[in-house]
Design a protein around this motif. Structure first.
Motif, mmCIF file in Angstrom:
data_model
loop_
_atom_site.group_PDB
_atom_site.id
_atom_site.type_symbol
_atom_site.label_atom_id
_atom_site.label_comp_id
_atom_site.label_asym_id
_atom_site.label_seq_id
_atom_site.Cartn_x
_atom_site.Cartn_y
_atom_site.Cartn_z
ATOM 1 N N THR A 172 96.070 76.088 68.828
ATOM 2 C CA THR A 172 94.657 75.378 68.505
ATOM 3 C C THR A 172 93.384 76.390 68.268
ATOM 4 O OG1 THR A 172 95.348 73.712 70.175
ATOM 5 C CG2 THR A 172 93.054 73.827 69.754
ATOM 6 N N MET A 196 91.666 76.222 64.488
ATOM 7 C CA MET A 196 90.399 76.190 64.632
ATOM 8 C C MET A 196 89.789 77.302 63.577
ATOM 9 S SD MET A 196 89.455 75.526 68.743
ATOM 10 C CE MET A 196 87.839 75.825 68.704
ATOM 11 N N TRP A 201 90.546 70.068 72.795
ATOM 12 C CA TRP A 201 89.986 71.110 72.009
ATOM 13 C C TRP A 201 90.432 70.737 70.498
ATOM 14 C CZ3 TRP A 201 86.549 75.132 72.719
ATOM 15 C CH2 TRP A 201 86.141 75.455 73.951
ATOM 16 N N PHE A 232 87.432 69.523 67.852
ATOM 17 C CA PHE A 232 87.121 70.404 66.870
ATOM 18 C C PHE A 232 87.802 69.995 65.500
ATOM 19 C CE2 PHE A 232 85.534 72.718 70.117
ATOM 20 C CZ PHE A 232 84.386 73.442 69.821
ATOM 21 N N ALA A 279 90.766 70.183 64.538
ATOM 22 C CA ALA A 279 91.743 71.262 64.143
ATOM 23 C C ALA A 279 92.859 70.828 63.261
ATOM 24 C CB ALA A 279 92.329 71.996 65.228
#
Length: 394
Positions: free
Chosen positions: A169, A173, A209, A213, A215
């Motif tokens: 992750t 990102m 996350w 975001f 990703a």
């Protein structure tokens, strides 16, 4: 090897996603994406409940290559298991039964994509062009694995359950922040883990996350039905792929014993990620035919009839049946592949047995890039301890 994009194929029949679910006697399961039935019958395309259409368009040579991958990966894995049983490896985590999920997803990766494995992704490692001797050095205890993650776009094996999902992750990102998404040649990331890992906090934090975001990350869960000795029903009340909805990104369940469907679903998810459409959770519904690791005894927690039911869904047998039915290969080809697998396994064994034992003090060499007074003290202490045995007759 299979390098084509998912597309239209001229063989097989058209079907919706109501394909047969592995291990359930052929009952309809609208949740499962399947392009190759357990009997080796080809399905042109599958339309998932969300409207996504999955298909592959491979040449005969690419189909043959997929079969070769499956056979070689299984044989090398079996050789590693035998080496451990003979005391040449400390432990081994077999992929037996999961070859299609690993080869299909591994071949779906584009050269620029980055993979984060657990300790069982020997098939993906093979597809990334890494020498299969590399993980055996780790499990023999003579090195830390040894390959360059940046060169092969394949990170080091991760022993801590689920930790690699957070690593993936963060990496994904960074891909976003570096502006390496939004185009056909953008970069995507894939993180491998098992069904048991979905109960770990690290995995659920990674879901949060990655979603927030956006990703460019594919979470690839190999649901092999057991978290060590815990069956799936003690891990979840719903199909694992449905968990993604609670985190705000799509999920899909694929027949993990179908190498073609595993390829198509993974390639589609990776391409969505590289074009800026965020993460996807893939649940590859498969089965661990062997032990969790060589320290495990699966006969203590599962029954033989269950194993036999899944044996009928064997990923290599179904690919072989497909190749035969479509007259893509003859018996001579199967014999050639078997002989190649035998020779590569023998070569692997010879190389493992010839691995030199590392000198004990090399343990300290790469702990810190610029050294450490504490490490220096520990090195001196171990050196003195080892030196105390010099000249000893005991």
């Amino acid at each position: 090897m299979a390098k084509g994009d998912p597309g239209v194929t001229s063989r097989g029949k058209r079907a919706t996603s109501r394909s047969r679910r592995p291990g359930t006697g052929g009952s309809a399961d609208p949740e499962l994406v399947q392009l190759l039935t357990p009997d080796g019958d080809r399905v042109d395309s599958v339309t998932a409940p969300d409207g996504t259409e999955y298909r592959v368009d491979f040449t005969d040579e690419e189909y043959r290559g997929l079969y070769r991958d499956l056979v070689l990966v299984r044989k090398l894995d079996a050789e590693a298991t035998a080496l451990q049983r003979q005391g040449e490896l400390g432990i081994w985590a077999s992929l037996l039964g999961q070859e299609a999920a690993q080869v299909g997803s591994g071949r779906a990766l584009r050269p620029q994509d980055m993979a984060f494995p657990t300790y069982r992704e020997h098939g993906v490692l093979y597809c990334r062009g890494i020498d299969p001797i590399m993980p055996l050095g780790l499990f023999r205890g003579v090195d830390q694995g040894g390959w360059d993650p940046n060169e092969f776009k394949f990170n080091m094996y991760t022993i801590v359950i689920g930790a690699q999902t957070l690593h993936a992750t963060g990496y994904a990102m960074g891909v976003n922040m570096d502006g390496r998404t939004g185009t056909d040649d953008g970069e995507a990331v894939i993180a491998y883990f098992g069904d048991g890992a979905t109960s770990q906090g690290d995995v659920n934090e990674a879901f949060v996350w990655a979603s927030v975001f956006n990703a460019p990350l594919v979470f690839f869960c190999q649901n092999n039905q057991y978290a060590i000795s815990e069956p799936l029903e003690r891990q979840t009340r719903i199909p694992l792929y449905q968990r993604s909805a609670g985190f705000g990104f799509p999920g899909v369940r694929v027949d993990g014993n179908d190498v073609l469907a595993s390829y198509a679903v993974t390639r589609a998810a990776l391409d969505n990620a590289r074009h800026g459409q965020g993460p996807t959770l893939i649940e590859a519904y498969t089965y661990r035919m062997g032990a969790h690791t060589t320290t495990d005894d699966p006969t203590r927690y599962r029954i033989a009839s269950e194993v036999e039911a899944w044996r009928a869904k064997d990923p290599i047998a179904r690919m072989r049946a497909f190749l035969s039915k479509q007259q893509i290969v003859d018996e001579a080809y199967f014999a050639e592949v078997d002989e190649q697998a035998k020779q590569e396994a023998l070569h692997l064994r010879e190389r493992v047995l010839s691995m030199p034992d590392p000198q004990p003090l090399t343990l300290f060499d790469n702990v810190y890039a610029h050294g450490s007074p504490l490490i220096d003290t520990q090195r001196e202490q171990l050196s003195a301890y080892l030196g105390s045995f010099e000249g000893s007759t005991h």
